[in-house]
Design a protein around this motif. Structure first.
Motif, PDB file in Angstrom:
ATOM      1  N   ASP A   8      31.260  -5.906  13.856  1.00  0.00           N
ATOM      2  CA  ASP A   8      32.000  -4.921  13.136  1.00  0.00           C
ATOM      3  C   ASP A   8      33.285  -5.423  12.346  1.00  0.00           C
ATOM      4  O   ASP A   8      34.385  -5.434  12.765  1.00  0.00           O
ATOM      5  CB  ASP A   8      32.371  -3.760  14.020  1.00  0.00           C
ATOM      6  CG  ASP A   8      32.977  -2.520  13.353  1.00  0.00           C
ATOM      7  OD1 ASP A   8      33.045  -2.509  11.989  1.00  0.00           O
ATOM      8  OD2 ASP A   8      33.420  -1.510  14.273  1.00  0.00           O
ATOM      9  N   PHE A  30      35.335  -1.429  10.399  1.00  0.00           N
ATOM     10  CA  PHE A  30      36.255  -0.910  11.126  1.00  0.00           C
ATOM     11  C   PHE A  30      36.921  -1.689  12.308  1.00  0.00           C
ATOM     12  O   PHE A  30      38.055  -1.452  12.693  1.00  0.00           O
ATOM     13  CB  PHE A  30      35.753   0.519  11.641  1.00  0.00           C
ATOM     14  CG  PHE A  30      35.101   1.317  10.790  1.00  0.00           C
ATOM     15  CD1 PHE A  30      35.789   1.879   9.477  1.00  0.00           C
ATOM     16  CD2 PHE A  30      33.688   1.448  10.680  1.00  0.00           C
ATOM     17  CE1 PHE A  30      35.338   2.821   8.625  1.00  0.00           C
ATOM     18  CE2 PHE A  30      33.071   2.069   9.304  1.00  0.00           C
ATOM     19  CZ  PHE A  30      33.780   2.949   8.362  1.00  0.00           C
ATOM     20  N   ASP A  80      38.001  -5.562  14.087  1.00  0.00           N
ATOM     21  CA  ASP A  80      38.913  -6.324  13.572  1.00  0.00           C
ATOM     22  C   ASP A  80      38.236  -7.794  13.569  1.00  0.00           C
ATOM     23  O   ASP A  80      39.017  -8.676  13.689  1.00  0.00           O
ATOM     24  CB  ASP A  80      40.330  -6.518  14.517  1.00  0.00           C
ATOM     25  CG  ASP A  80      40.113  -6.693  16.104  1.00  0.00           C
ATOM     26  OD1 ASP A  80      38.931  -6.677  16.224  1.00  0.00           O
ATOM     27  OD2 ASP A  80      41.097  -6.847  16.482  1.00  0.00           O
ATOM     28  N   ARG A 107      31.208  -2.452   1.664  1.00  0.00           N
ATOM     29  CA  ARG A 107      31.771  -1.730   2.596  1.00  0.00           C
ATOM     30  C   ARG A 107      33.227  -2.007   2.229  1.00  0.00           C
ATOM     31  O   ARG A 107      34.229  -1.072   3.003  1.00  0.00           O
ATOM     32  CB  ARG A 107      31.340  -1.629   3.948  1.00  0.00           C
ATOM     33  CG  ARG A 107      30.157  -0.905   4.023  1.00  0.00           C
ATOM     34  CD  ARG A 107      29.539  -0.853   5.406  1.00  0.00           C
ATOM     35  NE  ARG A 107      28.142  -0.126   5.279  1.00  0.00           N
ATOM     36  CZ  ARG A 107      28.017   1.138   5.280  1.00  0.00           C
ATOM     37  NH1 ARG A 107      29.089   2.016   5.208  1.00  0.00           N
ATOM     38  NH2 ARG A 107      26.807   1.670   5.130  1.00  0.00           N
ATOM     39  N   THR A 108      33.555  -3.045   2.164  1.00  0.00           N
ATOM     40  CA  THR A 108      35.250  -3.421   1.820  1.00  0.00           C
ATOM     41  C   THR A 108      35.722  -3.854   0.386  1.00  0.00           C
ATOM     42  O   THR A 108      36.834  -3.888   0.292  1.00  0.00           O
ATOM     43  CB  THR A 108      35.281  -4.886   2.954  1.00  0.00           C
ATOM     44  OG1 THR A 108      34.580  -5.805   2.301  1.00  0.00           O
ATOM     45  CG2 THR A 108      34.980  -4.510   4.100  1.00  0.00           C
TER      46      THR A 108
END
Lengths: 426, 454
Positions: free
Chosen positions: A296, A299, A301, A170-171
């Protein structure tokens, strides 16, 4: 029926080898079978039908859809021992332990093996995704003409295999890059990371030298000790290594203070008190409780590998304990900075209040109780095998001490963290 | 590990050529398989005068389902007897030996393949007149010579029975059956002394170690692995011990035989305690310990440094003292029980010496000294202490010897071949049997009657 006590009765692993080295020709199934068979030999379990065997691998071939069951069938356990695969990234081995421990506690089974295996030497290479789609289309074609026209769409560029990715889906960032961000945020220095690394190597070497692993490790393919172990490691030597993750003043993470890709497998034997007695086995430690957390990092931090403090906070609260109530801390060293970030976060009043919702910080730990028999920086980290390595190590440490309590913490990809408590069995 | 010559000269064209060239033709020896009959045929039984052990011998054979024929100078053997047992233990004069000559001659001539000769005598030290002692000592010369004259895999051995044990079926049973059986395939020309002792016969003669806990050191490979297999076959719960670095082979052996693997360096200060702890998980006490672990660090004596000297003595000998001390302490849970067994592995190097092996020979000769003394110290507790001294055994270790040297070692014995690890294991398992209670303080060579160190 109230839950029963569950005990760790023994452990076995093969020495961990550097990726692409001594275990190049060994598959996950080969290694897991060897780990189980060593456990069977040590505890006289030949032909025994265990309640179940739960294990897994993170890097796994499609053909290994029933990896653990196949390993059981190739082992000296009774072929009537059920098995299933677990996969939770680096949490696999510990999560497998939690699963079987819970079944034993509930009385559904009396005995089990939990474990894991991983190899990046024998990693699956996937067909290029375009080629895969073309081939599937040809496969489902109804007429030869359709099939030929589908196959004619193959282009040379499609013959390159899909590159295995060492990154978060996802990143797109690698785990090391993620960690470098977190390390910078927590101000973890290069020196502190190198010091932790040296301690890991020294502790592991000392544990081998005093025979601590004589009943925890069985040699495999000519390897008798973890290949990554550098007993002569020093802060001076480590300080010469170039950073491999992060940029600028965040570039503190080197090949020395990060775990290398490693191959290996581990297995842990658990059982109820009665089962242990019937099989003349000595309970090493009681498996008390466990908690898994997720953060998380996509999205939100939070750092990718920062879930363990969340899990620890919840686990301590449920068990009415403080962070200082432990005699051993086994914090998996994915990177030296991971451990240091966890410790810093748990000491930080703001983090503990804002993120964990605690009035008081969890506080600091006595660092002389941390990873006293070495951990992943020295031993290496074959993803799914690490949980079994740590559970067996801690159980034996507690048994040697004869009293006390230990905390296990393992971070995993996907923002996961699995933690558990063991207690010396009286 | 294969003996090509023995395979070659026993079949087809190789056999024909070997016969014509007059090559040595080693026989493929009969070896034990579970359920095997004691001997393949009848046994000729004879003696000098009223042999005090003849009745016991006949009973033992009867129990084993073996028929016998009386051996006299006039017996004509219609079928080939499988073995000859001759009781000369009553002989006190040299004249009486003539009867032995006259009786054994025709019997040995008729003897079949893999035949057995067992002579029973009286331990010479227990005979208190000179001619009597000489007569009994003569039996050793006779059996050793006959061992060299036996053909086709035959062996000749001597049981020297103490006067109090004469006719005692209890103490004679296991030694006699061992020497007659294929378990002693590679034992020839050897005397075994039998003393009076309380014997608790094994419930099942095919599983004499049933329910016993046996610790075997150096069990990961070679002779040690085979000892573990033979003990498991005999019904023992085996704890297989070897150094941690050999743990993978050790686990394979333990899993094969359904035993327990214990990774342990026998030179560790707490080796005895750790063995006792492993035993106590299976049982309150240990029944048998086999000290088999050993290393070689060969060098000519003048080039042997302190490390090579010390490590061999430490692993092969000093470690046994340390472990025995703990295991023989009656307060040790998991220690050796009264009536238990200690068996060490010596070597013919320890008897005859060997070039380049002064350290190894020191350790193995030391084992012999240990066994002789400790057996006396432990006699009150009915613990027997014995050793086997293997000769040339076909193992990975001997396979690495240069071919010329290897062939000499292999052929320079009465059976013209090397022994198998199982031959050593069978002798050790014999010492461990309940029926071997009357055998202690002895060193049994398993060497095919090798000329080396003889």
């Amino acid at each position: 029926m109230s839950p029963r006590d569950v005990f760790v009765l023994g452990g076995n692993r093969i020495p961990f080898a550097r990726s692409g080295s001594k275990y190049l020709k060994a598959s996950n199934q080969d290694m897991l079978t060897a780990a189980i068979d060593g456990l069977v030999a040590r505890h006289h379990l030949q032909g025994e039908r265990l309640g179940e065997v739960a294990a897994g691998a993170v890097i796994k071939h499609a053909r290994d859809f029933n990896l653990t069951r196949e390993a059981v069938l190739g082992s000296h356990l009774a072929p009537t021992t059920p098995a299933y695969d677990v996969q939770q990234a680096c949490g696999t081995g510990l999560e497998a332990t939690v699963l079987v421990a819970n079944k034993i506690a509930l009385g559904q089974i009396d005995s089990a093996i939990a474990g894991g295996s991983d190899t990046t030497s024998d990693a699956p290479l996937a067909v290029n995704d375009d080629l895969r789609k073309t081939l599937l289309k040809a496969n489902y074609a109804k007429t030869p003409r359709q099939r030929i026209s589908a196959l004619l769409k193959i282009r040379p560029s499609q013959l390159a295999p899909e590159q295995p990715k060492n990154g978060e889906p996802r990143t797109g960032l690698s785990m090391g890059d993620h960690m470098a961000i977190t390390a910078k945020a927590w101000g973890v220095t290069r020196e502190a990371q190198d010091e932790l690394t040296v301690a890991s190597h020294q502790h592991l070497a000392a544990a081998y030298d005093r025979g601590f692993f004589d009943d925890l490790v069985t040699p495999y393919l000519g390897v008798t000790r973890d290949q990554n172990l550098r007993p002569e490691s020093s802060v001076e030597k480590l300080s010469t290594l170039k950073p491999v993750f992060g940029k600028g003043d965040a570039a503190t993470m080197t090949a020395g203070n990060s775990t290398p890709l490693t191959d290996g497998a581990s297995a842990v034997l658990l059982g109820s008190r009665d089962w242990a007695q019937q099989h003349e086995l000595t309970p090493l430690a009681r498996f008390v409780d466990a908690e898994t957390a997720a953060v998380d990092y996509v999205f939100g931090d939070e750092g990718l590998l920062m879930a363990p403090p969340y899990a620890i906070a919840r686990l301590l609260q449920r068990n009415g304990l403080t962070l200082q109530d432990f005699d051993f801390y086994e914090i998996h060293e994915a990177f030296a900075s991971t451990v240091l970030c966890h410790l810093a976060a748990m000491e930080d009043p703001a983090f503990c209040k804002e993120r964990l919702g605690l009035d008081e910080p969890l506080g600091s730990i006595d660092r002389t109780k941390l990873n006293v028999a070495g951990s992943s920086l020295a031993a290496g980290h074959p993803f799914a095998a690490t949980g079994g390595r740590i559970v067996a190590t801690l159980a034996k440490l507690l048994h040697e001490k004869g009293s006390g309590r230990g905390l296990i913490s393992i971070c995993a990809a996907g923002g996961l963290g699995v933690v558990a408590i063991l207690e010396a069995s009286e | 590990m294969s003996d090509t010559l023995t395979t070659l000269v026993n079949q087809g064209i190789g056999k024909k050529i070997a016969v014509q060239l007059g090559l040595p033709r080693p026989t493929i020896l009969r070896r034990y398989e579970p359920g095997q009959v004691l001997v393949d045929g009848r046994v000729a039984v004879g003696g000098i005068g009223q042999g005090p052990n003849v009745a016991a011998v006949q009973e033992i054979l009867g129990e084993a389902g073996i028929s016998h024929v009386e051996a006299t100078p006039d017996t004509s053997y219609a079928d080939k007897p499988a073995a000859v047992v001759f009781d000369a233990s009553g002989a006190r004069t040299l004249d009486e030996l003539e009867q032995l000559r006259a009786t054994l001659g025709p019997a040995l001539k008729a003897l079949g393949k893999n035949g057995r000769l067992v002579v029973l005598g009286t331990t010479p030290a227990e005979v208190h007149d000179a001619e009597g002692a000489a007569t009994q000592q003569a039996l050793e010369g006779i059996t050793r010579s006959l061992g060299k004259e036996m053909r086709a895999g035959g062996t000749a051995n001597l049981l020297w029975v103490a006067p109090e044990a004469h006719g005692d079926r209890g103490v004679l049973d296991a030694p006699l059956r061992f020497l007659l059986s294929s378990r002693s395939a590679y034992v020839s020309g050897q005397p075994i002394r039998v003393l009076e002792a309380p014997v608790q016969p094994a419930a099942d003669p095919h599983a004499p170690l049933d329910g016993q806990v046996a610790v075997i050191t150096g069990a990961a490979r070679g002779i040690g692995a085979q000892i573990a297999r033979v003990f498991a076959r005999a019904g023992a719960d085996v704890i297989a011990v070897d150094i941690p670095a050999a743990g993978d082979s050790l686990a394979a052996v333990a899993n094969e035989i359904g035993g327990t693997a214990l990774q342990l360096d026998v030179t560790a200060a707490d080796a005895g305690e750790r063995i006792a702890a492993a035993v106590s998980r299976l049982s309150g006490h240990l029944d048998v310990i086999v000290h088999n672990a050993g290393i070689t660090r060969d060098k000519l004596f003048v080039n042997t440094d302190e490390a090579r000297w010390g490590s061999v003595l430490d692993v092969n000998l000093r470690s046994q003292f340390r472990m025995n001390k703990v295991l023989l302490d009656p307060s040790t849970t998991g220690g050796l029980r009264d009536g238990g067994r200690i068996i060490s592995v010596a070597s013919i190097s320890g008897i005859g010496g060997n070039r380049g092996q002064s350290n190894y020979a020191a350790s193995k000769a030391g084992v012999i000294g240990l066994v002789r003394e400790l057996s006396q110290e432990l006699a009150d507790r009915h613990i027997t202490v014995n050793a086997v001294a293997p000769g040339f055994i076909e193992t990975e270790m001997t396979a690495r010897i240069p071919i010329a040297t290897r062939e000499v070692g292999r052929r320079l014995n009465s059976l013209l071949q090397g022994g198998q690890p199982v031959d050593v294991a069978e002798a050790i398992a014999f010492f461990a049997e309940p029926g071997a209670a009357g055998v202690t303080g002895q060193v049994l060579r398993v060497c095919g009657q090798s000329q080396l160190g003889a």
